[in-house]
Write a protein that holds these residues in place. Structure first.
Motif, short mmCIF file in Angstrom:
data_model
loop_
_atom_site.label_atom_id
_atom_site.label_comp_id
_atom_site.label_asym_id
_atom_site.label_seq_id
_atom_site.Cartn_x
_atom_site.Cartn_y
_atom_site.Cartn_z
N TYR A 1 6.76 8.90 -0.99
CA TYR A 1 6.91 7.58 -1.62
C TYR A 1 8.10 6.83 -1.06
O TYR A 1 9.10 6.65 -1.74
CB TYR A 1 6.99 7.73 -3.14
CG TYR A 1 5.85 8.53 -3.72
CD1 TYR A 1 4.57 7.98 -3.81
CD2 TYR A 1 6.04 9.85 -4.12
CE1 TYR A 1 3.52 8.73 -4.32
CE2 TYR A 1 4.99 10.60 -4.61
CZ TYR A 1 3.73 10.04 -4.72
OH TYR A 1 2.68 10.78 -5.20
N PRO A 2 8.07 6.32 0.16
CA PRO A 2 6.91 6.36 1.05
C PRO A 2 6.78 7.70 1.76
O PRO A 2 7.75 8.44 1.91
CB PRO A 2 7.21 5.24 2.06
CG PRO A 2 8.69 5.23 2.14
CD PRO A 2 9.18 5.52 0.76
N HIS A 3 5.57 7.98 2.20
CA HIS A 3 5.27 9.24 2.88
C HIS A 3 5.63 9.12 4.36
O HIS A 3 4.98 8.38 5.10
CB HIS A 3 3.79 9.59 2.73
CG HIS A 3 3.45 10.07 1.35
ND1 HIS A 3 3.28 9.20 0.30
CD2 HIS A 3 3.26 11.32 0.85
CE1 HIS A 3 2.99 9.89 -0.79
NE2 HIS A 3 2.98 11.17 -0.49
N LEU B 1 -1.44 4.97 5.74
CA LEU B 1 -2.46 5.36 4.76
C LEU B 1 -3.53 4.31 4.58
O LEU B 1 -4.52 4.55 3.90
CB LEU B 1 -1.79 5.65 3.41
CG LEU B 1 -0.69 6.72 3.42
CD1 LEU B 1 -0.06 6.83 2.04
CD2 LEU B 1 -1.27 8.06 3.87
N ASN B 2 -3.33 3.13 5.18
CA ASN B 2 -4.24 2.01 4.97
C ASN B 2 -4.86 1.53 6.28
O ASN B 2 -5.10 0.35 6.47
CB ASN B 2 -3.48 0.84 4.31
CG ASN B 2 -4.40 -0.21 3.74
OD1 ASN B 2 -5.46 0.10 3.22
ND2 ASN B 2 -3.99 -1.47 3.85
N TRP C 1 0.81 -1.22 0.00
CA TRP C 1 0.00 0.00 0.00
C TRP C 1 0.84 1.27 0.00
O TRP C 1 0.42 2.30 -0.53
CB TRP C 1 -0.99 0.02 1.17
CG TRP C 1 -0.44 -0.07 2.55
CD1 TRP C 1 -0.41 -1.16 3.35
CD2 TRP C 1 0.16 1.00 3.32
NE1 TRP C 1 0.16 -0.86 4.56
CE2 TRP C 1 0.51 0.47 4.57
CE3 TRP C 1 0.41 2.34 3.07
CZ2 TRP C 1 1.13 1.23 5.57
CZ3 TRP C 1 1.02 3.11 4.06
CH2 TRP C 1 1.38 2.55 5.28
N ALA C 2 2.05 1.21 0.57
CA ALA C 2 2.88 2.41 0.64
C ALA C 2 3.32 2.87 -0.74
O ALA C 2 3.55 4.07 -0.96
CB ALA C 2 4.11 2.14 1.52
N LYS D 1 1.46 2.77 -3.32
CA LYS D 1 0.27 3.29 -4.02
C LYS D 1 -0.50 4.23 -3.10
O LYS D 1 -1.65 3.96 -2.74
CB LYS D 1 -0.62 2.12 -4.47
CG LYS D 1 0.05 1.15 -5.43
CD LYS D 1 -0.89 0.01 -5.78
CE LYS D 1 -0.23 -0.96 -6.74
NZ LYS D 1 -1.14 -2.10 -7.07
N PRO D 2 0.11 5.33 -2.68
CA PRO D 2 -0.52 6.19 -1.65
C PRO D 2 -1.84 6.81 -2.08
O PRO D 2 -2.79 6.83 -1.29
CB PRO D 2 0.55 7.26 -1.40
CG PRO D 2 1.38 7.27 -2.64
CD PRO D 2 1.41 5.86 -3.12
N ILE E 1 -3.14 13.50 0.02
CA ILE E 1 -1.78 12.96 0.09
C ILE E 1 -0.99 13.19 -1.19
O ILE E 1 0.24 13.32 -1.16
CB ILE E 1 -1.83 11.44 0.44
CG1 ILE E 1 -0.45 10.94 0.89
CG2 ILE E 1 -2.37 10.63 -0.73
CD1 ILE E 1 0.02 11.53 2.19
N THR F 1 -4.49 4.06 -2.42
CA THR F 1 -4.81 3.55 -1.08
C THR F 1 -5.73 4.48 -0.34
O THR F 1 -6.75 4.06 0.23
CB THR F 1 -3.52 3.33 -0.27
OG1 THR F 1 -2.71 2.35 -0.92
CG2 THR F 1 -3.84 2.86 1.14
N GLN F 2 -5.41 5.76 -0.35
CA GLN F 2 -6.25 6.74 0.35
C GLN F 2 -7.63 6.88 -0.30
O GLN F 2 -8.62 7.10 0.40
CB GLN F 2 -5.54 8.09 0.38
CG GLN F 2 -4.55 8.23 1.51
CD GLN F 2 -5.21 8.41 2.86
OE1 GLN F 2 -5.54 9.54 3.25
NE2 GLN F 2 -5.42 7.33 3.59
#
Length: 495
Positions: free
Chosen positions: A351-353, A293-294, A22-23, A25-26, A317, A29-30
């Motif tokens: 990416y990652p946030h 984010l998930n 999921w990280a 695909k922020p 995001i 995902t959000q």
């Protein structure tokens, strides 16, 4: 290597891979979280009042749901407290987390059967990411302590009520129960000083490997251990090598901790709150904490400098930038919608946030237009302490607008463990660091509007005495790093 260590490594690898999914695909995902939240709550009273059935996009959501704080949402929360169903979220919440603080008293934050598991998983996953990256697992066979509030709960209208840390104690996995300390009976002690002494008695001869809590209160625990044993914490607990913390920046305490322990230990930073578990440190090599984010939370971000304007822009995001100070706004599967939690964050990577907590939107100094935030004063203190033997127990900063003589200034009230050789030189180092970080503050110094930083020494245990006088000793309570008034400073100076 023990069976538990082998199992921990395998589980850590699985969780790491799940996180990467999921990280990477922020935005997607959000968007999934957003749609699921709207769908789940469309038949609640809040959902009907705000036309959730017509919300298809974030733009629709912004038109229907304004940014709110606790007081703005209180009409709905009061109904939930009375036992009414389907108000903010479907059914009733499992718990209310009681937390200190607005002008009208305590806040009661709902925790639902959908939201509660994420609080527990985040704490677990933070440790698993550490295992995956470092390969270290020896600590899983030792004792672990989490300094927290009482797990005793009361029930009102079918909903249990307590402190978040006390509620979380009910969800400790069975495989950790034998390793976890202190005992249930000690954890239930309400008076913090009595409780900390009991914790010392229970743990002083144990093989403690993980210690967790807010740094200021863990420091008190360490000091009591040293007073009773005459030994460094690291000598008492030879296998203690991992400190887990949240709530405040660890850096101002690091030198004091390393002195109390007698050596360096690894640390993991968490970003938990009653409103949600937002982030944890997923790497020892990268700055910041991974934003979750998930986890049933949809995030919005408003630039802090725009927050008090008439129509600040609400960002998602995919629109955030590095190094900008944002007010964190959340909508959650506990029924908080467009909710301002009061914290500000800055992104350290995309990416990652990853984020750092930069302060509180209400905790700042701008008595002269300088817009100073917590992250700046903590960085300034850290910079001034580098390459010195200075150690501090606690500090806070306040403006002095009407000094008896000379120009106004920022007053730094500091409880030193080990004082600088020259307090004036130390103050100048802080001032220089502040000027490099904050152009507005630099302009005020250059323009002779403000004089340089003034340091006032606070007596030993002065901050603990202050918190005790406010009924906030221990638990999840913490001293504001800075204030735009002198309420705290004037009390400290009278001690």
């Amino acid at each position: 290597m023990s069976i538990k260590s082998v199992a921990a490594k395998l589980f850590a690898s699985k969780i790491y891979n799940n996180t990467q999914t999921w990280a990477k695909k922020p935005i997607e995902t959000q968007q999934k979280v957003f749609k699921s939240l709207i769908k789940a709550a469309k038949d609640t009273e809040f959902g009907k009042d705000h036309h959730f059935d017509k919300i298809k996009t974030f733009e629709d959501f912004k038109k229907q749901v304004p940014v709110r704080d606790y007081e703005d949402l209180r009409l709905y929360i009061d109904k939930v407290q009375l036992g009414q169903k389907d108000i903010l979220w479907k059914g009733k919440p499992l718990y209310f987390a009681k937390t200190s603080g607005t002008t009208s008293g305590a806040k009661y934050i709902p925790l639902t059967k959908e939201s509660m598991p994420y609080h527990i998983e985040a704490s677990r996953n933070a440790i698993l990411h550490y295992i995956h990256e470092t390969g270290k697992t020896d600590f899983v066979d030792g004792k672990m302590i989490f300094l927290q509030g009482s797990p005793e709960l009361i029930e009102k209208n079918g909903i249990k009520l307590g402190r978040l840390s006390g509620i979380a104690a009910h969800f400790v996995p069975k495989y950790l129960q034998k390793n976890r300390m202190p005992s249930w009976e000690t954890n239930c002690i309400e008076d913090w000083e009595t409780k900390i002494n009991a914790i010392v008695d229970e743990t002083i001869d144990q093989d403690m490997t993980i210690i967790s809590g807010i740094p200021s209160w863990v420091q008190m625990y360490f000091e009591r251990l040293e007073e009773k044993s005459g030994k460094k914490v690291g000598d008492l607990f030879k296998n203690f090598n991992l400190f887990i913390y949240g709530g405040v920046n660890y850096e101002p305490y690091r030198a004091k901790f390393e002195n109390l322990i007698g050596r360096k230990v690894d640390s993991i930073e968490l970003f938990p709150a009653s409103e949600g578990f937002f982030a944890y440190q997923d790497s020892q090599k990268s700055k910041g904490m991974l934003l979750l984010l998930n986890s049933g939370i949809f995030y919005e971000f408003i630039k802090a400098e725009e927050f008090f304007s008439e129509n600040p822009k609400r960002l998602t995001i995919g629109e955030v930038e590095l190094g900008v100070n944002y007010v964190l706004i959340i909508s959650t599967n506990a029924g908080l919608w467009g909710y301002n939690i009061g914290d500000t964050v800055q992104f350290t990577s995309l990416y990652p946030h990853r984020v750092i907590v930069s302060g509180r939107i209400k905790h700042y100094i701008s008595a002269f237009g300088e817009h100073v935030i917590a992250n700046e004063v903590e960085n300034a203190m850290k910079t001034a302490m580098e390459n010195t033997n200075v150690r501090i127990n606690e500090f806070t900063v306040a403006p002095q607008i009407n000094p008896t003589e000379g120009l106004p200034y920022h007053e730094w009230l500091v409880e030193f463990e080990n004082e600088p050789e020259n307090i004036v030189t130390f103050a100048e180092a802080i001032d220089d660091a502040m000027r490099k970080q904050n152009i507005y503050y630099d302009d005020l110094i250059t323009g002779n509007i403000l004089q340089k930083v003034v340091i006032t020494r606070v007596a030993k245990n002065g901050f603990q005495d202050y918190m005790k006088s406010q009924g906030k000793l221990g638990g999840q309570n913490k001293i504001p790093r800075l204030s735009n008034n002198r309420d705290i400073a004037d009390v400290l100076k009278k001690q």
